[in-house]
Enzyme design. Structure first.
Site, mmCIF file in Angstrom:
data_model
loop_
_atom_site.group_PDB
_atom_site.id
_atom_site.type_symbol
_atom_site.label_atom_id
_atom_site.label_comp_id
_atom_site.label_asym_id
_atom_site.label_seq_id
_atom_site.Cartn_x
_atom_site.Cartn_y
_atom_site.Cartn_z
ATOM 1 N N LYS A 17 1.226 12.086 5.329
ATOM 2 C CA LYS A 17 1.564 11.007 6.256
ATOM 3 C C LYS A 17 2.004 9.761 5.513
ATOM 4 O O LYS A 17 2.987 9.109 5.876
ATOM 5 C CB LYS A 17 0.354 10.717 7.141
ATOM 6 N N LYS A 63 0.831 -1.209 0.000
ATOM 7 C CA LYS A 63 0.000 0.000 0.000
ATOM 8 C C LYS A 63 0.863 1.256 0.000
ATOM 9 O O LYS A 63 0.570 2.223 -0.721
ATOM 10 C CB LYS A 63 -0.924 -0.008 1.209
#
Length: 304
Positions: free
Chosen positions: A238, A169
């Site tokens: 992030k 991911k």
């Protein structure tokens, strides 16, 4: 009465995935800090995560980051202390792989399977049930939850052991961040060059510059539709930071992270922190003379 499926974290993505499960006839027991999110998704509200753990033997997590995942799992009333032996916890968050592997080991010692399932496709794919999942963990645990995953995902890949789903991911999200931030810069330049933006996109999509942003994001953005419900600039930043930590651990030279770090960091500083990451184009436009791709007032479109 049949055993419900648990879902913790019913925000932009979790709420949409929950709605898909509910519409498929699944009894979902949901918990979120915002009670209205549970109701909007059609789930039955749980008083806390301990109730979810007590009643469900498959529990989905859709949370902002590893810090929140660890908080939900920790403590005397946390999920790790209350989840039943034989349960499967499926973490759909974008999390740090090292944290994921640590949690996997702790839960395995209690007879609980922990599957990390990175998701891709955004809010539109979640609503349509066409998300792509990249899954790490035991194949047996994945097979057990596949029927539920099918409610919101059309592509499910088992990519390896614990943590592999979240690693994959992060790799995917980094490329997404590169494509979005670079395309935003190009489209601001095209606007300042007085080019027809629709034609520019048509050219790019038939040429070597084609990418997910040119195909799926900017055809909407140039009309003033920023697309609701997707990853915010804060969360995109992030994810890029997590990617840089990952490649540092792997000993990979990180030569391309400065661009998206600067772009999404800029968006945060200019007031777009909690808006969809597509607004990075406005942050770049702000520093380029107040450029907007669309002449339409963004408040009249789908911009948050």
């Amino acid at each position: 009465m049949s055993t419900p499926t648990g879902f913790i974290g019913l925000g932009n993505m979790g709420g949409r995935m929950t709605r898909r499960l509910v519409d498929a006839g699944v009894d979902v027991l949901g918990y979120d800090a915002r009670a209205e999110s549970i109701t909007a998704a059609g789930a039955r509200p749980a008083a806390d995560t301990a109730q979810v753990a007590a009643e469900a033997d498959v529990i989905f997590l859709s949370l902002p980051d590893s810090r929140v995942v660890e908080a939900v799992l920790g403590g005397n009333r946390g999920l790790a202390a209350t989840v039943r032996d034989g349960s499967v916890v499926v973490d759909l968050s974008t999390a740090a792989p090292a944290s994921t592997r640590r949690i996997h080991g702790e839960l395995a010692a209690r007879g609980v399977a922990y599957v990390d399932a990175g998701i891709s496709g955004g809010a539109a794919a979640a609503e349509a049930g066409t998300l792509t999942l990249m899954v790490g963990g035991e194949a047996e645990a994945l097979d057990r939850v596949r029927p539920l995953l099918g409610a919101f995902a059309s592509n499910v890949f088992h990519v390896g052991d614990s943590g592999a789903g979240h690693v994959t991911k992060l790799l995917n999200n980094f490329l997404n961040a590169i494509a979005l931030s670079a395309t935003a810069e190009v489209m601001v330049a095209a606007k300042k060059a007085d080019l027809d933006l629709a034609v520019v996109l048509e050219v790019l999509n038939k040429s070597s510059g084609v990418n997910f942003a040119t195909l799926n994001r900017f055809p909407k953005i140039i009309t003033g539709d920023y697309l609701k419900g997707g990853l915010t600039n804060t969360l995109m930043l992030k994810d890029v930071m997590l990617y840089t930590e990952l490649i540092a651990e792997l000993g990979v030279a990180g030569l391309n992270a400065t661009g998206p770090l600067a772009a999404f960091g800029l968006a945060r500083q200019l007031g777009y922190a909690d808006e969809i990451s597509n607004t990075v184009v406005d942050a770049i436009g702000d520093l380029s003379g107040g450029v907007r791709l669309s002449s339409a007032d963004a408040s009249e479109g789908d911009r948050p």
